[in-house]
Design an enzyme around this catalytic site. Structure first.
Site, mmCIF file in Angstrom:
data_model
loop_
_atom_site.group_PDB
_atom_site.id
_atom_site.type_symbol
_atom_site.label_atom_id
_atom_site.label_comp_id
_atom_site.label_asym_id
_atom_site.label_seq_id
_atom_site.Cartn_x
_atom_site.Cartn_y
_atom_site.Cartn_z
ATOM 1 N N PHE A 128 0.859 -1.187 0.000
ATOM 2 C CA PHE A 128 0.000 0.000 0.000
ATOM 3 C C PHE A 128 0.901 1.246 0.000
ATOM 4 O O PHE A 128 1.823 1.342 0.804
ATOM 5 C CB PHE A 128 -0.893 -0.017 1.236
ATOM 6 N N ASP A 200 1.877 -4.863 8.594
ATOM 7 C CA ASP A 200 0.712 -3.986 8.502
ATOM 8 C C ASP A 200 -0.523 -4.895 8.386
ATOM 9 O O ASP A 200 -0.624 -5.705 7.461
ATOM 10 C CB ASP A 200 0.855 -3.081 7.266
ATOM 11 N N TYR A 225 -10.908 1.194 10.763
ATOM 12 C CA TYR A 225 -12.127 1.596 10.045
ATOM 13 C C TYR A 225 -12.504 0.606 8.951
ATOM 14 O O TYR A 225 -13.539 0.756 8.324
ATOM 15 C CB TYR A 225 -11.982 3.012 9.450
ATOM 16 N N LYS A 226 -11.654 -0.409 8.711
ATOM 17 C CA LYS A 226 -11.976 -1.415 7.691
ATOM 18 C C LYS A 226 -12.792 -2.522 8.358
ATOM 19 O O LYS A 226 -13.935 -2.300 8.725
ATOM 20 C CB LYS A 226 -10.684 -1.890 7.022
ATOM 21 N N ARG A 374 -12.989 -4.553 -7.003
ATOM 22 C CA ARG A 374 -12.612 -5.206 -5.743
ATOM 23 C C ARG A 374 -13.857 -5.361 -4.880
ATOM 24 O O ARG A 374 -14.598 -4.401 -4.669
ATOM 25 C CB ARG A 374 -11.568 -4.339 -5.046
#
Ligand SMILES: *Cc1c(COP(=O)(O)O)cnc(C)c1O
Length: 418
Positions: A128, A200, A225-226, A374
């Site tokens: 990322f 991560d 928040y995911k 996705r």
């Protein structure tokens, strides 16, 4: 040839789902199937109620007394421990604060500073971007003699682990493809060469079993928040293994990381424990909402969550094989479900338009440049029937070419690409 899956079969899956009751703990929009929980999780009812309480009563009425009376000052630790339980970390090593980017900077600095004579930070080219950008920022600050980011393709990570490498910095589940790294193996291989490892957990915390202690991970960061459903901009977390807590230090040495912040000493003296990885004042409203959101996980095991997310994605894959129109999608995730997280990527030359057409019909997925559709399978609020409908809506969009409507193309709309 197995017989085709029917809606009847799919309803049976829902009827047998041990997590089915969890859906009622969320406030879900009607007429929406949400396949984007990998980007922003849905709203747990408890989180909404806490938001009201923390604003109306704790802030509005009790004001500054709330730092103690409502435990605001303890939130980084109490919330950190709730996350620790979901990531295989014994108490005292996880704290909630800041964003992944900031926490990664702290972890990377601490790791690099404790590795004398080595400068290479090894990472994956398609990690990322913010993770790579933070390493580039540290490289600029320290100079390339102390910190040099080296990027390799995933297949070359193992062969690149040598004595020049100070830190291996990887994301457990790739944000595009969903491919999972073998955390235990890579951590062990890195340790064999004296390399410290930072993981991560952005796309693994809250959706797959993670064993930070058991894998002897050195540092980890993740967002909430995911899959943890903490809400937009909810604070992140950082894990530092017990054995590194006394030796390491981090450069964002703010007052909340001080041993005695309320003595207001001019000299920084770090806290002994994981608190030394704090910097400034916690974002109390956000962290309170997250605290309530995490209680959804209190009575479920990560293995149950994992099993259901795989079953959901396997159903979707089976439907892509069953519905002829979906042959137009090219799988971008590992075919073996054990090698992927809770998401599926599909390549399609018009992935952007497909995604917009899906959203217009109430199926929310996301697009990742240049050509990826996705879909995330967050198991606490999705039903098998939702997956059935999503696949059929997508098939119909492809079959009728309704995605060609100019409203769904890049040029047809202004503003942000979601
Ligand atoms: C979502 C995500 C981030 C986000 O970082 P923030 O600083 O919290 O915005 C970082 N890393 C990965 C791998 C991600 O998927």
């Amino acid at each position: 040839m197995t017989s085709p899956i029917t809606l009847y079969d799919v309803r049976g899956m829902d009827a047998r789902d041990p997590l089915a009751h969890k859906r009622s703990q969320f406030d879900l929009p009607v007429d929406t199937i949400y396949l984007d929980g990998n980007s922003l999780g849905c709203l747990p009812t408890a989180a909404r109620l806490r938001a009201r309480d923390v604003v109306d009563l704790q802030w509005g009425r009790d004001l500054i007394k709330s730092w103690n009376s409502h435990g605001w000052i303890d939130l980084p630790v109490t919330v950190g421990e709730k996350i620790a339980r979901l990531t295989g970390a014994a108490p005292g090593q996880t704290i909630c604060c800041d964003s992944i980017s900031i926490n990664l900077f702290k972890a990377l600095s601490a790791a690099i500073m404790s590795q004398s004579g080595r400068s290479v930070v090894l990472s994956q080219r398609d990690n990322f971007p913010t993770d790579l950008y933070m390493a580039q920022g540290l490289q600029q600050l320290l100079g390339a003699q102390r910190c040099t980011l080296q990027l390799v393709d995933a297949d070359y990570i193992e062969s690149s682990l040598d004595e020049s490498v100070a830190v291996l910095m990887l994301t457990h589940v790739n944000f595009r493809s969903g491919r999972i790294h073998d955390m235990a193996r890579l951590t062990q291989l890195a340790h064999d060469k004296g390399i410290l490892v930072i993981w991560d957990l952005a796309h693994s915390a809250g959706v797959l079993p993670v064993q930070l202690d058991q894998c002897r991970v050195d540092f980890a960061v993740g967002c909430t928040y995911k899959y943890l459903n903490g809400g937009p901009g909810a604070p992140a977390f950082i894990y530092v293994a017990q054995r590194h807590l006394s030796q390491t230090s981090q450069p964002l040495s703010g007052w909340m990381g001080h041993k005695t912040p309320f003595e207001f000493s001019p000299m920084y003296s770090p806290a002994d424990g994981i608190e030394k990885y704090l910097s400034g004042t916690p974002s109390v409203i956000s962290m309170s909402v997250l605290d309530a959101a995490l209680d959804v996980f209190a009575d479920v095991s990560m293995q149950q969550i994992r099993d259901k997310s795989l079953a959901l994605s396997e159903l979707f894959v089976a439907l892509t094989q069953q519905l002829p129109a979906l042959k137009a999608l090219h799988p971008g995730s590992p075919a073996n479900s054990n090698e992927r997280g809770a998401q599926l990527a599909f390549h399609h030359p018009h992935a952007y338009e497909l995604c917009q057409a899906l959203i217009a019909q109430g199926v929310i997925g996301d697009f990742r440049a240049p050509d990826i559709l996705r879909l995330g399978f967050s198991p606490l609020y999705l039903r098998f029937e939702d997956i059935w409908h999503s696949a059929h809506v997508l098939a119909q969009i492809i079959e009728t070419e309704s995605w060609r409507n100019p409203a769904f193309s890049h040029t047809g709309r202004a503003g942000k690409v979601t």
